[in-house]
Design a protein around this motif. Structure first.
Motif, mmCIF file in Angstrom:
data_model
loop_
_atom_site.group_PDB
_atom_site.id
_atom_site.type_symbol
_atom_site.label_atom_id
_atom_site.label_comp_id
_atom_site.label_asym_id
_atom_site.label_seq_id
_atom_site.Cartn_x
_atom_site.Cartn_y
_atom_site.Cartn_z
ATOM 1 N N PRO A 113 0.772 -1.228 -0.167
ATOM 2 C CA PRO A 113 0.016 0.010 -0.015
ATOM 3 C C PRO A 113 0.600 1.299 -0.081
ATOM 4 N N GLU A 114 2.034 1.365 0.684
ATOM 5 C CA GLU A 114 2.612 2.476 0.707
ATOM 6 C C GLU A 114 4.148 2.182 0.769
ATOM 7 N N TYR A 115 5.088 3.040 -0.368
ATOM 8 C CA TYR A 115 6.546 2.688 -0.527
ATOM 9 C C TYR A 115 7.222 4.128 -0.088
ATOM 10 N N TRP A 116 8.103 4.148 0.831
ATOM 11 C CA TRP A 116 8.744 5.340 1.056
ATOM 12 C C TRP A 116 10.198 5.246 0.387
ATOM 13 N N ILE A 117 10.686 6.224 -0.129
ATOM 14 C CA ILE A 117 11.979 6.394 -0.820
ATOM 15 C C ILE A 117 12.745 7.416 0.046
ATOM 16 N N VAL A 118 13.599 7.090 0.534
ATOM 17 C CA VAL A 118 14.400 8.205 1.435
ATOM 18 C C VAL A 118 15.724 8.277 0.764
ATOM 19 N N MET A 119 16.198 9.553 0.279
ATOM 20 C CA MET A 119 17.594 9.872 0.018
ATOM 21 C C MET A 119 18.245 10.712 0.678
ATOM 22 N N PRO A 120 19.332 10.135 1.400
ATOM 23 C CA PRO A 120 20.006 11.028 2.190
ATOM 24 C C PRO A 120 20.634 12.244 1.286
ATOM 25 N N GLU A 121 21.020 11.827 0.257
ATOM 26 C CA GLU A 121 21.679 13.231 -0.650
ATOM 27 C C GLU A 121 20.697 13.221 -2.017
ATOM 28 N N PRO A 122 19.806 14.200 -2.250
ATOM 29 C CA PRO A 122 19.837 15.617 -1.457
ATOM 30 C C PRO A 122 18.835 15.575 -0.164
ATOM 31 N N LYS A 123 18.688 14.979 0.599
ATOM 32 C CA LYS A 123 17.820 14.839 1.796
ATOM 33 C C LYS A 123 16.232 14.905 1.344
ATOM 34 N N THR A 124 15.818 14.085 0.873
ATOM 35 C CA THR A 124 14.433 14.043 0.181
ATOM 36 C C THR A 124 13.721 12.593 0.770
ATOM 37 N N ILE A 125 12.326 12.563 0.875
ATOM 38 C CA ILE A 125 11.803 11.677 1.200
ATOM 39 C C ILE A 125 10.297 11.759 0.073
ATOM 40 N N GLU A 126 9.987 10.659 -0.546
ATOM 41 C CA GLU A 126 8.853 10.484 -1.319
ATOM 42 C C GLU A 126 8.166 9.343 -0.879
ATOM 43 N N ILE A 127 6.806 9.718 -0.610
ATOM 44 C CA ILE A 127 5.661 8.517 -0.176
ATOM 45 C C ILE A 127 5.069 8.279 -1.353
ATOM 46 N N LEU A 128 5.037 7.095 -1.600
ATOM 47 C CA LEU A 128 3.990 6.529 -2.690
ATOM 48 C C LEU A 128 3.070 5.758 -2.171
ATOM 49 N N THR A 129 1.826 5.777 -2.740
ATOM 50 C CA THR A 129 0.784 4.954 -2.395
ATOM 51 C C THR A 129 0.125 4.361 -3.549
ATOM 52 N N ILE A 130 -0.251 3.207 -3.478
ATOM 53 C CA ILE A 130 -0.842 2.367 -4.563
ATOM 54 C C ILE A 130 -2.264 2.708 -4.680
ATOM 55 N N GLU A 131 -2.367 2.986 -6.182
ATOM 56 C CA GLU A 131 -3.744 3.422 -6.562
ATOM 57 C C GLU A 131 -4.111 2.653 -7.904
ATOM 58 N N GLY A 132 -4.866 1.865 -7.771
ATOM 59 C CA GLY A 132 -4.991 0.840 -8.921
ATOM 60 C C GLY A 132 -3.862 -0.223 -9.162
ATOM 61 N N ASP A 133 -3.067 -0.057 -10.218
ATOM 62 C CA ASP A 133 -1.805 -1.061 -10.240
ATOM 63 C C ASP A 133 -0.656 -0.362 -10.145
ATOM 64 N N LYS A 134 -0.755 0.986 -9.973
ATOM 65 C CA LYS A 134 0.475 1.761 -9.840
ATOM 66 C C LYS A 134 0.606 2.563 -8.725
ATOM 67 N N TYR A 135 1.956 3.077 -8.579
ATOM 68 C CA TYR A 135 2.157 3.971 -7.400
ATOM 69 C C TYR A 135 1.921 5.328 -7.867
ATOM 70 N N LYS A 136 1.481 6.258 -7.064
ATOM 71 C CA LYS A 136 1.370 7.668 -7.319
ATOM 72 C C LYS A 136 1.923 8.344 -6.080
ATOM 73 N N LEU A 137 2.282 9.523 -6.390
ATOM 74 C CA LEU A 137 2.955 10.369 -5.410
ATOM 75 C C LEU A 137 1.979 10.819 -4.294
ATOM 76 N N HIS A 138 2.291 10.694 -3.032
ATOM 77 C CA HIS A 138 1.081 11.012 -2.115
ATOM 78 C C HIS A 138 1.964 12.284 -1.392
ATOM 79 N N SER A 139 3.168 11.997 -1.057
ATOM 80 C CA SER A 139 3.872 13.289 -0.362
ATOM 81 C C SER A 139 5.231 13.173 -0.552
ATOM 82 N N PHE A 140 5.620 14.338 -0.456
ATOM 83 C CA PHE A 140 7.176 14.790 -0.780
ATOM 84 C C PHE A 140 7.726 15.996 -0.266
ATOM 85 N N ALA A 141 8.885 15.903 0.461
ATOM 86 C CA ALA A 141 9.768 17.045 0.916
ATOM 87 C C ALA A 141 11.186 16.802 0.666
ATOM 88 N N ALA A 142 11.526 18.058 0.443
ATOM 89 C CA ALA A 142 13.184 17.974 0.187
ATOM 90 C C ALA A 142 13.875 19.053 1.049
#
Length: 164
Positions: A113-142
């Motif tokens: 249901p939810e996939y977090w991609i955390v990137m130490p460089e350049p300090k970003t967090i992307e939270i994807l949620t499953i909608e239908g068969d694909k991930y869509k961006l739910h929340s992002f901060a840099a």
């Protein structure tokens, strides 16, 4: 000096890699502490190494952090056998393609249901949620700001608490 190797099975192929660096572990510990305090009444949070077996011999991954709702705890057996409610990968330069393409496709295939991609460089967090068969961006901060979870209702994390 030897390092501890971590082993995953990705699309039927056994992949071995070195244990994470210290910076990766600090970020994982920060995320775990924040989640663990928040999710206590909702479910449980776990950290790597812990196998998540989607299909025996086909896909056995070790996400850095994962969350399972109380009502789904039946998947926690010897390892996790089934689909967690949230997985998080902390991406390094050497794991970028695996985490953002290969593992993302596997998590999407099994409808995590939810996939977090955390990137130490350049300090970003992307939270994807499953909608239908694909991930869509739910929340992002840099660099600054906060992210929210759809799966862990009410959770809002200031990314400075993760990267500092």
């Amino acid at each position: 000096m030897e390092t501890l190797d971590l082993t995953e099975i990705i699309n039927g192929v056994e992949i071995t890699g070195p244990s994470p660096f210290g910076k990766h572990q600090r970020i994982a510990a920060n995320i775990f502490r924040l989640l663990d305090r928040f999710v206590e009444p909702l479910g449980s949070v776990y950290f790597s190494p812990l196998d998540v077996i989607f299909e025996d011999g086909i896909n056995r991954l070790q996400p850095d952090i994962l969350f399972i709702r109380k009502e789904n705890m039946g998947i926690f057996q010897d390892w996790i056998r089934g689909v967690p409610d949230m997985v998080c990968e902390i991406v390094s330069s050497s794991s970028y393609e695996i985490d953002t393409e290969v593992k993302m496709a596997i998590y999407e295939k099994y409808r995590v249901p939810e996939y977090w991609i955390v990137m130490p460089e350049p300090k970003t967090i992307e939270i994807l949620t499953i909608e239908g068969d694909k991930y869509k961006l739910h929340s992002f901060a840099a660099i600054e700001g906060s992210v929210t979870s759809k799966v862990i209702e009410g959770l809002q994390i200031n990314i400075s608490d993760i990267f500092d």
